[in-house]
Design a protein around this motif. Structure first.
Motif, PDB file in Angstrom:
ATOM      1  N   GLU A 113      38.958  35.476  36.867  1.00 50.99           N
ATOM      2  CA  GLU A 113      38.891  36.446  35.777  1.00 50.99           C
ATOM      3  C   GLU A 113      38.847  35.753  34.426  1.00 50.99           C
ATOM      4  O   GLU A 113      39.521  34.746  34.221  1.00 50.99           O
ATOM      5  N   LYS A 132      39.332  36.676  30.392  1.00 53.29           N
ATOM      6  CA  LYS A 132      39.717  37.719  29.448  1.00 53.29           C
ATOM      7  C   LYS A 132      39.011  37.531  28.112  1.00 53.29           C
ATOM      8  O   LYS A 132      38.460  36.488  27.805  1.00 53.29           O
ATOM      9  N   SER A 186      41.435  28.174  39.426  1.00 55.66           N
ATOM     10  CA  SER A 186      40.973  28.839  38.224  1.00 55.66           C
ATOM     11  C   SER A 186      42.185  28.991  37.322  1.00 55.66           C
ATOM     12  O   SER A 186      42.992  29.895  37.488  1.00 55.66           O
ATOM     13  N   LYS A 188      35.368  39.995  35.663  1.00 55.90           N
ATOM     14  CA  LYS A 188      36.340  39.942  36.748  1.00 55.90           C
ATOM     15  C   LYS A 188      35.593  39.923  38.076  1.00 55.90           C
ATOM     16  O   LYS A 188      34.857  40.844  38.408  1.00 55.90           O
ATOM     17  N   SER A 224      36.947  34.497  43.623  1.00 55.38           N
ATOM     18  CA  SER A 224      37.655  35.398  42.700  1.00 55.38           C
ATOM     19  C   SER A 224      38.109  34.643  41.474  1.00 55.38           C
ATOM     20  O   SER A 224      38.641  33.547  41.586  1.00 55.38           O
ATOM     21  N   GLU A 257      36.003  39.581  42.204  1.00 61.45           N
ATOM     22  CA  GLU A 257      36.997  39.681  43.280  1.00 61.45           C
ATOM     23  C   GLU A 257      36.348  39.570  44.639  1.00 61.45           C
ATOM     24  O   GLU A 257      35.459  40.360  44.969  1.00 61.45           O
ATOM     25  N   GLY A 279      34.754  45.651  32.357  1.00 65.86           N
ATOM     26  CA  GLY A 279      35.444  46.680  33.113  1.00 65.86           C
ATOM     27  C   GLY A 279      34.535  47.570  33.923  1.00 65.86           C
ATOM     28  O   GLY A 279      34.988  48.543  34.518  1.00 65.86           O
ATOM     29  N   THR A 285      37.392  27.008  35.918  1.00 65.42           N
ATOM     30  CA  THR A 285      37.284  27.442  37.312  1.00 65.42           C
ATOM     31  C   THR A 285      36.475  26.389  38.039  1.00 65.42           C
ATOM     32  O   THR A 285      35.382  26.050  37.615  1.00 65.42           O
ATOM     33  N   GLU A 288      32.935  42.829  38.020  1.00 60.40           N
ATOM     34  CA  GLU A 288      33.083  43.758  36.908  1.00 60.40           C
ATOM     35  C   GLU A 288      32.913  43.043  35.588  1.00 60.40           C
ATOM     36  O   GLU A 288      33.526  42.014  35.353  1.00 60.40           O
TER      37      GLU A 288
END
Lengths: 124, 282, 209
Positions: free
Chosen positions: B22, B24, B208, B3, B20, B5, B61, B198, B58
């Motif tokens: 993300e 998963k 993205s 992640k 930014s 940001e 996490g 992205t 991150e």
């Protein structure tokens, strides 16, 4: 089980997958309880993204064709006999709708179509 | 899994601004952009090879700087160049690398060596580019990494090799607890396999999104120059005019269809088309 | 940390280079036999050895950029810097052992006298090694490999000149050194650790890679 993707088709890939599985179920090539390939395994075999196959399965599940059990995979769902007939009819209806639209565009009337259908049903 | 940001990094002549996105668990993300757009810089920031100016990164996490060792233990990283000690053999290089990872799996490594037809006793400077890449991949995959990050892994490889590597990626992603982040300017590789794309251009993220959605929401329009009115030009995302017609990118194919209908050809775009027209526009 | 030291060790000694390096110590010693005794020979060869073996991994970084790969492993830049500072001692140990062995060997032929070698010489050499490397390492972490190469050659040449003055001055120096050993020891410790901190900061903020 046979699923073939066309790259040149204008139909989105997930739709190609779901409609092919749909027709296999309706035609009876897939039976209730038959297990479908895993989302990831199918993505790999077809060389498409996991999200695509996921979406195809989600659609099939929404329309009641398959059900997915967490950890076990996806299976052909119990098809309600009446609903099945309805689904079969819908496929034909969609195709006929195209024929009607095209006929209007080309200026061909109902009687000529009826004639054509008669001949085709006899020949095929 | 990954992640980012509002990542910012300023250089003398170049800047990464407010990046930014993300990724998963269980998916493959393709990171595309023209050369010099900031792809490698972003990856270097993720791996803490460069110090960021601001923003948060991150992985699993956790902050990528505070938990650097822990995170890198679970990342399999593949550069575009080998960056190995060229005078060593594969085995010697492996012996240097293996103890760093808590979950090094020697059996798995030997299996990849066999699958990739690599000889442990070979000196690294005798390996071809493709073989070096496979070696790098073998290392990246032999310590149970949950996130594989690859910086232009297929550039300089022939199409057959590239397909092989894609096959390998497909097998990795069968495990839904793993993710792959893959930067490239060879978009054809991503067209099939990527779940998310992205797109970065001139240091900024253009989009993205899910690859399927991207390919569905854009379309290539081809038509005669007579149809290219100034208002139409404005609504297009970029176009190319020639003596025999124009070619353009739109994000509203329905509007185009209603406007021009039969006069133009509307086609499914490739990622390359999208990248080309959007980059041109800026 | 241990893995990094091990890496530098493997990289340096995995090929012929180290072999030749260790072999070179003999001619080096022999070259200075007429002028120097065991003590100066020891100092000179160990210092050279420590300096070169600490710098060799950086030389490889210049060639194939493996430091980029190493940084993708579960290590921090701090780990990398600290490992280099610890390797000073590892290299000193190896250099001392081999030099002592060679001097003993040469003693058999009465070319050098091993019995003259004093413990204080060893300590002195260690101190100078620490001093030398504490100055040269920050340069490695701050500048490009080519630039730091240049700087380190200059540092080495300066130290060389200092030692080739003659062995009497050296022996006097060592005596003075022994007298003030606690003070000098503290300064050395301070220098060592400030150099380490400086290197860490320089490496972390380096703009290129």
């Amino acid at each position: 089980m046979k699923i073939i993707i066309s790259n040149s088709s204008t139909d989105p890939i997930y739709e190609q997958i779901s409609s092919q599985i749909k027709s296999m179920i309706i035609k009876g090539e897939l039976h209730v309880g038959d297990s479908l390939p895993s989302i990831r395994g199918l993505a790999r075999d077809l060389q498409v993204s996991v999200i695509t196959t996921k979406r195809a399965y989600e659609e099939l599940e929404k329309e009641g064709f398959i059900e997915t059990m967490q950890g076990k995979g996806s299976f052909v769902a119990m098809q309600n006999k009446g609903l099945l007939k309805e689904k079969k009819l819908k496929i034909i209806e969609d195709k006929l709708l195209e024929v009607v639209k095209e006929s209007r565009l080309l200026g061909i009337d109902y009687n000529e179509i009826e004639e054509m259908l008669k001949i085709l049903f006899e020949e095929v | 899994m990954l992640k980012i940001e509002n990542l910012n990094k300023k250089f003398k002549n170049f800047e990464i601004k407010d990046v930014s996105f993300e990724l998963k668990k269980g998916y493959i993300m393709g990171f595309i952009g023209p050369n010099g757009s900031g792809k490698t810089t972003t990856i270097k920031l993720i791996m803490n090879l460069l110090k960021k100016d601001s923003g948060s990164i991150e992985v699993f996490g956790k902050d990528n700087i505070k938990f650097e060792r822990e995170i890198k233990d679970r990342i399999g990283f593949v550069y575009d160049e080998g960056y190995f000690y060229e005078d060593l053999t594969i085995k010697q290089m492996k012996n240097i690398v293996a103890p760093f990872y808590t979950q090094w799996d020697e059996k798995l490594f030997k299996k990849y060596m066999k699958d990739f037809s690599l000889d442990e006793t070979q000196k690294i400077n005798k390996l071809s580019k493709g073989m070096k890449m496979k070696f790098a991949l073998a290392i990246a995959l032999s310590h149970n990494a949950d996130l594989i990050i690859m910086d232009e892994p297929t550039s300089g490889l022939d199409p057959i090799f590239r397909r092989e590597i894609l096959d390998i990626l497909y097998s990795i992603i069968q495990d839904e607890n793993k993710s792959i982040f893959f930067s490239t300017h060879i978009t054809t590789d991503l067209e099939r396999i990527a779940d998310y794309i992205t797109f970065i251009d001139e240091g900024k993220i253009v989009f993205s999104k899910e690859k399927d959605l991207i390919l569905e929401s854009y379309a290539v329009v081809k038509g005669g120059n007579e149809d290219l009115t100034p208002e139409l030009e404005k609504s297009l995302l970029g176009f190319r005019k020639t003596n025999v017609g124009f070619e353009a990118l739109t994000d509203d194919k329905n509007m185009i269809r209603d406007l021009l209908g039969e006069d133009v050809l509307i086609e499914k775009p490739s990622l390359e088309d999208i990248m080309f027209y959007i980059a041109r526009r800026q | 940390m241990l893995n990094l030291i091990r890496k530098d060790f493997l990289v340096t000694y995995s090929n012929k280079f180290a072999f030749y390096m260790l072999l070179l110590l003999i001619p080096l010693l022999l070259f200075f036999i007429d002028n120097f005794d065991s003590n100066t020979s020891f100092m000179y060869s160990v210092l050279t050895f420590v300096f070169i073996s600490t710098r060799t991994p950086f030389a490889y970084d210049m060639k194939d950029k493996p430091h980029l790969f190493i940084q993708s492993l579960p290590v921090t830049k701090t780990d990398i810097v600290i490992s280099k500072y610890i390797s000073i001692f590892v290299n000193f140990l190896i250099g001392s052992i081999f030099t002592t062995l060679y001097i003993s060997f040469l003693s058999l032929f009465n070319l050098l006298d091993i019995s003259v070698l004093k413990f204080s010489t060893v300590i002195f050499t260690l101190s100078v090694s620490i001093f030398l490397v504490s100055i040269s390492l920050p340069a490695e972490f701050m500048f490009t490999p080519k630039m730091s190469n240049l700087i380190n050659i200059i540092i080495y040449v300066i130290f060389l000149n200092f030692f080739i003055i003659g062995d009497n001055r050296i022996l006097n120096f060592i005596n003075i050194f022994s007298d003030y050993r606690i003070g000098i020891g503290l300064i050395l410790v301070l220098l060592y650790f400030s150099s380490m901190v400086l290197s860490i900061v320089l490496y972390k903020n380096r703009k290129f890679y």
